[in-house]
Motif scaffolding. Structure first.
Motif, PDB file in Angstrom:
ATOM      1  N   SER A 133       0.853  -1.191   0.000  1.00 61.79           N
ATOM      2  CA  SER A 133       0.000   0.000   0.000  1.00 61.79           C
ATOM      3  C   SER A 133       0.886   1.237   0.000  1.00 61.79           C
ATOM      4  O   SER A 133       2.110   1.153   0.191  1.00 61.79           O
ATOM      5  N   GLY A 134       0.269   2.398  -0.162  1.00 63.96           N
ATOM      6  CA  GLY A 134       1.046   3.641  -0.162  1.00 63.96           C
ATOM      7  C   GLY A 134       1.780   3.856   1.151  1.00 63.96           C
ATOM      8  O   GLY A 134       2.962   4.236   1.176  1.00 63.96           O
ATOM      9  N   GLY A 135       1.082   3.624   2.274  1.00 64.67           N
ATOM     10  CA  GLY A 135       1.715   3.797   3.576  1.00 64.67           C
ATOM     11  C   GLY A 135       2.826   2.796   3.811  1.00 64.67           C
ATOM     12  O   GLY A 135       3.882   3.135   4.371  1.00 64.67           O
ATOM     13  N   GLN A 136       2.625   1.530   3.375  1.00 63.25           N
ATOM     14  CA  GLN A 136       3.661   0.513   3.527  1.00 63.25           C
ATOM     15  C   GLN A 136       4.890   0.868   2.692  1.00 63.25           C
ATOM     16  O   GLN A 136       6.033   0.752   3.160  1.00 63.25           O
ATOM     17  N   ALA A 137       4.655   1.302   1.457  1.00 63.91           N
ATOM     18  CA  ALA A 137       5.771   1.670   0.584  1.00 63.91           C
ATOM     19  C   ALA A 137       6.565   2.832   1.170  1.00 63.91           C
ATOM     20  O   ALA A 137       7.800   2.871   1.071  1.00 63.91           O
ATOM     21  N   GLN A 138       5.876   3.786   1.816  1.00 66.51           N
ATOM     22  CA  GLN A 138       6.587   4.924   2.379  1.00 66.51           C
ATOM     23  C   GLN A 138       7.414   4.511   3.599  1.00 66.51           C
ATOM     24  O   GLN A 138       8.484   5.054   3.838  1.00 66.51           O
ATOM     25  N   ARG A 139       6.943   3.530   4.349  1.00 68.76           N
ATOM     26  CA  ARG A 139       7.754   2.988   5.447  1.00 68.76           C
ATOM     27  C   ARG A 139       9.038   2.363   4.902  1.00 68.76           C
ATOM     28  O   ARG A 139      10.128   2.556   5.447  1.00 68.76           O
ATOM     29  N   VAL A 140       8.898   1.602   3.833  1.00 68.65           N
ATOM     30  CA  VAL A 140      10.061   0.967   3.216  1.00 68.65           C
ATOM     31  C   VAL A 140      11.017   2.029   2.677  1.00 68.65           C
ATOM     32  O   VAL A 140      12.238   1.917   2.824  1.00 68.65           O
ATOM     33  N   ALA A 141      10.471   3.071   2.060  1.00 72.06           N
ATOM     34  CA  ALA A 141      11.316   4.145   1.532  1.00 72.06           C
ATOM     35  C   ALA A 141      12.069   4.861   2.642  1.00 72.06           C
ATOM     36  O   ALA A 141      13.223   5.281   2.453  1.00 72.06           O
ATOM     37  N   LEU A 142      11.438   5.011   3.808  1.00 76.88           N
ATOM     38  CA  LEU A 142      12.126   5.617   4.947  1.00 76.88           C
ATOM     39  C   LEU A 142      13.284   4.728   5.394  1.00 76.88           C
ATOM     40  O   LEU A 142      14.387   5.219   5.650  1.00 76.88           O
ATOM     41  N   ALA A 143      13.045   3.428   5.476  1.00 74.56           N
ATOM     42  CA  ALA A 143      14.128   2.504   5.819  1.00 74.56           C
ATOM     43  C   ALA A 143      15.237   2.558   4.776  1.00 74.56           C
ATOM     44  O   ALA A 143      16.435   2.540   5.108  1.00 74.56           O
ATOM     45  N   GLN A 144      14.859   2.637   3.511  1.00 72.24           N
ATOM     46  CA  GLN A 144      15.819   2.705   2.417  1.00 72.24           C
ATOM     47  C   GLN A 144      16.711   3.943   2.536  1.00 72.24           C
ATOM     48  O   GLN A 144      17.937   3.869   2.373  1.00 72.24           O
ATOM     49  N   ALA A 145      16.099   5.085   2.836  1.00 69.83           N
ATOM     50  CA  ALA A 145      16.862   6.324   2.959  1.00 69.83           C
ATOM     51  C   ALA A 145      17.810   6.275   4.150  1.00 69.83           C
ATOM     52  O   ALA A 145      18.973   6.700   4.061  1.00 69.83           O
TER      53      ALA A 145
END
Length: 310
Positions: A133-145
């Motif tokens: 989902s959008g919220g899940q993807a943004q969590r992953v992107a935060l971890a990625q950064a």
């Protein structure tokens, strides 16, 4: 500029009409706010390296990186929408930056697992981005950064593309994870400012109009946009909330300001009239019966309670 600043920016771009300077203390977060076209994206691009300034400096830990390419700056970007590699699963997306930095595959994946656990995303490690989902993807992107271990993290409206509950969860998560991380946050939401920022930089027409803290912004916003951000109207030097104002339809009745209706919008469970006064648009709380009489272009007066003569 102070040599002790983790980030010190003093840049100009003639083509974009931007000239701005601000500093972020080590481990602090600066929120950059302003209307569309104020120069926020250009400023962020000059810090990240995707746009080279016409002149000026970008000091990261005292090192001028203004002429360096993106990959040599130790600056990471978390965009409004997650930018993930579709051909990689979540684990390898987060492990990508450590791999590029020279860590082996096993160590990179171990670090990625740590960050996925910290953002509450371990269970999605083997999913592909399109399965999130959008919220899940943004969590992953935060971890990625954060797995890139940047000296400076740039956040470009990071919660704007997700729904309200997910944004609130991400904001609370980011508050804990970003403690001690030097950040620049571009946002249109005062909840982001109040939750994450130590310093607020208000941009207007490519220039810094105000540098203050979240409390200072709420107490004395310097521009119309900044006032609207904290829930106030600003006309000239006067500040007042929408609840302290009322619409006056009778052209002969006393009113502090005269203008015309722009429109009526929903606000929570109520309605607010948008009225153009001088060069500003002010919000006035109105009832449903009155709102039905306020067509765009209707001449109106706006009165303000005397207690709000700030």
């Amino acid at each position: 500029m102070s040599a002790a600043s983790a980030l010190a920016v003093d840049v100009a771009h003639e083509g974009r009409g931007v000239e701005a300077a601000f500093e972020v203390p080590a481990g602090g977060c600066a929120a950059v706010v302003g209307p569309n076209g104020a120069g926020k994206s250009s400023l962020l691009a000059m810090v990240s390296g995707s746009l080279r300034p016409t002149r000026g400096r970008v000091l990261v830990g005292g090192r001028d990186v203004a002429a360096l390419p993106v990959w040599r700056r130790k600056v990471a970007l978390l965009a409004q929408r997650a930018v993930l590699f579709e051909h990689l699963d979540v684990l390898d997306n987060v492990a990508f930056a450590p791999r590029v930095a020279g860590l082996g595959a096993a160590r990179s994946r171990a670090l990625a697992r740590q960050w996925l656990a910290r953002v509450g995303a371990s269970e999605w490690a083997r999913r592909r981005p399109h399965e999130l989902s959008g919220g899940q993807a943004q969590r992953v992107a935060l971890a990625q950064a954060l797995a890139a271990e940047p000296d400076v993290l740039l956040l470009d409206e990071p919660f704007a593309a997700v729904d309200v509950p997910a944004a609130a969860e991400l904001r609370a998560l980011a508050r804990g994870l970003l403690a001690g991380q030097t950040c620049v946050l571009v946002t249109h939401d005062y909840a982001d400012v109040a939750t994450l920022a130590d310093v607020v930089v208000v941009l207007d027409a490519g220039r810094v109009a105000q540098t203050t803290g979240p409390e200072g912004l709420a107490a004395d916003p310097a521009t119309e946009f900044a006032a609207r951000l904290v829930g106030l109207n600003r006309v000239g030097s006067a500040l007042f909330p929408p609840t302290a104002a009322s619409v006056v339809l009778d052209p002969g009745a006393p009113a502090r300001y005269r203008g015309e209706v722009v429109g009526v919008v929903s606000h929570g469970e109520g309605l607010r009239a948008l009225c153009r006064v001088e060069e500003c648009v002010v919000e006035v709380q109105v009832g449903r019966e009155l709102a039905q009489r306020l067509e765009p272009g209707t001449p109106v007066g706006v009165s303000v309670e005397e207690d709000w003569s700030r």
